[in-house]
Design a protein around this motif. Structure first.
Motif, PDB file in Angstrom:
ATOM      1  N   TYR A   1      40.307  44.083  34.862  1.00  0.00           N
ATOM      2  CA  TYR A   1      39.462  45.151  34.318  1.00  0.00           C
ATOM      3  C   TYR A   1      39.274  45.041  32.806  1.00  0.00           C
ATOM      4  O   TYR A   1      39.027  46.035  32.134  1.00  0.00           O
ATOM      5  CB  TYR A   1      40.068  46.511  34.673  1.00  0.00           C
ATOM      6  N   HIS A   2      39.366  43.818  32.294  1.00  0.00           N
ATOM      7  CA  HIS A   2      39.300  43.630  30.838  1.00  0.00           C
ATOM      8  C   HIS A   2      37.942  44.002  30.253  1.00  0.00           C
ATOM      9  O   HIS A   2      37.827  44.286  29.059  1.00  0.00           O
ATOM     10  CB  HIS A   2      39.604  42.169  30.493  1.00  0.00           C
TER      11      HIS A   2
ATOM     12  N   GLN B   1      33.756  38.780  44.797  1.00  0.00           N
ATOM     13  CA  GLN B   1      34.640  37.864  44.080  1.00  0.00           C
ATOM     14  C   GLN B   1      34.340  37.950  42.596  1.00  0.00           C
ATOM     15  O   GLN B   1      33.177  37.957  42.184  1.00  0.00           O
ATOM     16  CB  GLN B   1      34.460  36.422  44.556  1.00  0.00           C
ATOM     17  N   LYS B   2      35.404  38.057  41.781  1.00  0.00           N
ATOM     18  CA  LYS B   2      35.255  38.081  40.326  1.00  0.00           C
ATOM     19  C   LYS B   2      36.143  36.989  39.753  1.00  0.00           C
ATOM     20  O   LYS B   2      37.327  36.899  40.093  1.00  0.00           O
ATOM     21  CB  LYS B   2      35.674  39.442  39.755  1.00  0.00           C
ATOM     22  N   SER B   3      35.579  36.173  38.886  1.00  0.00           N
ATOM     23  CA  SER B   3      36.335  35.106  38.242  1.00  0.00           C
ATOM     24  C   SER B   3      36.590  35.488  36.788  1.00  0.00           C
ATOM     25  O   SER B   3      35.647  35.739  36.035  1.00  0.00           O
ATOM     26  CB  SER B   3      35.572  33.782  38.310  1.00  0.00           C
ATOM     27  N   VAL B   4      37.871  35.554  36.418  1.00  0.00           N
ATOM     28  CA  VAL B   4      38.263  35.936  35.060  1.00  0.00           C
ATOM     29  C   VAL B   4      39.319  34.952  34.575  1.00  0.00           C
ATOM     30  O   VAL B   4      40.363  34.776  35.218  1.00  0.00           O
ATOM     31  CB  VAL B   4      38.837  37.370  35.015  1.00  0.00           C
ATOM     32  N   ASN B   5      39.031  34.283  33.464  1.00  0.00           N
ATOM     33  CA  ASN B   5      39.983  33.331  32.863  1.00  0.00           C
ATOM     34  C   ASN B   5      40.506  32.307  33.877  1.00  0.00           C
ATOM     35  O   ASN B   5      41.692  31.975  33.902  1.00  0.00           O
ATOM     36  CB  ASN B   5      41.173  34.080  32.238  1.00  0.00           C
ATOM     37  N   GLY B   6      39.597  31.837  34.723  1.00  0.00           N
ATOM     38  CA  GLY B   6      39.964  30.800  35.674  1.00  0.00           C
ATOM     39  C   GLY B   6      40.638  31.300  36.936  1.00  0.00           C
ATOM     40  O   GLY B   6      41.011  30.493  37.801  1.00  0.00           O
ATOM     41  N   ILE B   7      40.806  32.619  37.071  1.00  0.00           N
ATOM     42  CA  ILE B   7      41.409  33.196  38.271  1.00  0.00           C
ATOM     43  C   ILE B   7      40.312  33.838  39.114  1.00  0.00           C
ATOM     44  O   ILE B   7      39.520  34.635  38.608  1.00  0.00           O
ATOM     45  CB  ILE B   7      42.487  34.241  37.916  1.00  0.00           C
ATOM     46  N   ASP B   8      40.265  33.468  40.388  1.00  0.00           N
ATOM     47  CA  ASP B   8      39.280  34.035  41.316  1.00  0.00           C
ATOM     48  C   ASP B   8      39.912  35.218  42.047  1.00  0.00           C
ATOM     49  O   ASP B   8      40.801  35.034  42.898  1.00  0.00           O
ATOM     50  CB  ASP B   8      38.817  32.982  42.317  1.00  0.00           C
TER      51      ASP B   8
END
Length: 249
Positions: free
Chosen positions: A25-26, A165-172
């Motif tokens: 949630y950044h 799907q949400k990809s954040v800093n390389g994490i799916d």
């Protein structure tokens, strides 16, 4: 008396303390949050000497802003990790404490209580919602006001996105949303950088406006107004994204 004697940790006690919660949630809209608070301050007209409580404050973004506007603010949250982060901003007129809203508040009394960003309805037992609300009301001075900002449940359920799907800093992050026993559930699955597969969930009771009004009556709070979004436009059950309740003790 403590009501919450569960054999396993409640979802919020583990997920909110996870660094992955804050990562997912950044990108929350800070400008929108400030606009919302500014509108609330213009509507509520707190006086300079008034004291404010941010109930379930997280890392304190709302409390910090209210403090910057010159008010004496206390923020409480169940998450020690969030409060530790918030404490970095504390000063003589901005205080943070780890606190479970199901327990009586040892702080106060307050002129205004804010419960924002759907920070209510997490508990397994519905009676705990009423206990939490009564505790908050007890911390209000007579004539004080409370703001509860909740999703518009009717619209949220109707437009529920089952898979995302949400990809954040390389994490799916794989998100799965569904209804289960009067709760809106979001399951969150992902692979951590060390290869471990992790699974968390969020559960929020699907509370209608009518159910909230029953809670308010049981807590001795009078409903003054309901807004439908962060711009404080009138609430419309079919279309409004939020239910922003203004209550008076």
């Amino acid at each position: 008396m403590t009501l919450h004697t569960a054999a396993e940790p409640e979802w919020f006690s583990t997920w909110f303390d996870s660094p992955y919660y804050h990562l997912l949630y950044h990108d929350r809209n800070q400008a929108e949050a400030r606009e919302f608070l500014e509108g609330l301050l213009q509507y509520l007209h707190p006086k300079p000497h008034h004291t404010l409580l941010d109930l379930a404050c997280g890392k304190g973004r709302h409390a910090i802003y209210l403090s910057e506007r010159g008010y004496d603010v206390t923020g409480v949250d169940l998450s020690p990790e969030s409060i530790a982060a918030a404490q970095e901003h504390a000063h003589d007129h901005l205080h943070f404490h780890v606190h479970d809203m199901r327990e009586a508040l040892p702080y106060g009394p307050f002129d205004f209580v804010f419960n924002l960003f759907t920070s209510f309805g997490y508990f397994r037992q519905e009676s705990e919602n009423v206990v939490a609300l009564r505790n908050a009301a007890a911390a209000l001075r007579p004539g004080g006001k409370m703001v509860i900002d909740f999703m518009n449940t009717e619209r949220t359920v109707r437009e529920l996105v089952a898979h995302e799907q949400k990809s954040v800093n390389g994490i799916d992050f794989h998100l799965h949303r569904h209804l289960h026993h009067d709760f809106i559930v979001k399951e969150i699955s992902f692979q951590a950088p060390d290869g471990e597969m992790l699974h968390f969930e969020e559960r929020v009771r699907a509370l209608s406006r009518e159910r909230f009004e029953e809670y308010f009556q049981m807590a001795g709070l009078r409903l003054v107004e309901v807004f439908g979004d962060y711009r404080l436009t009138p609430y419309d059950e079919a279309n409004s994204p939020r239910m922003v309740f203004i209550l008076k003790k």
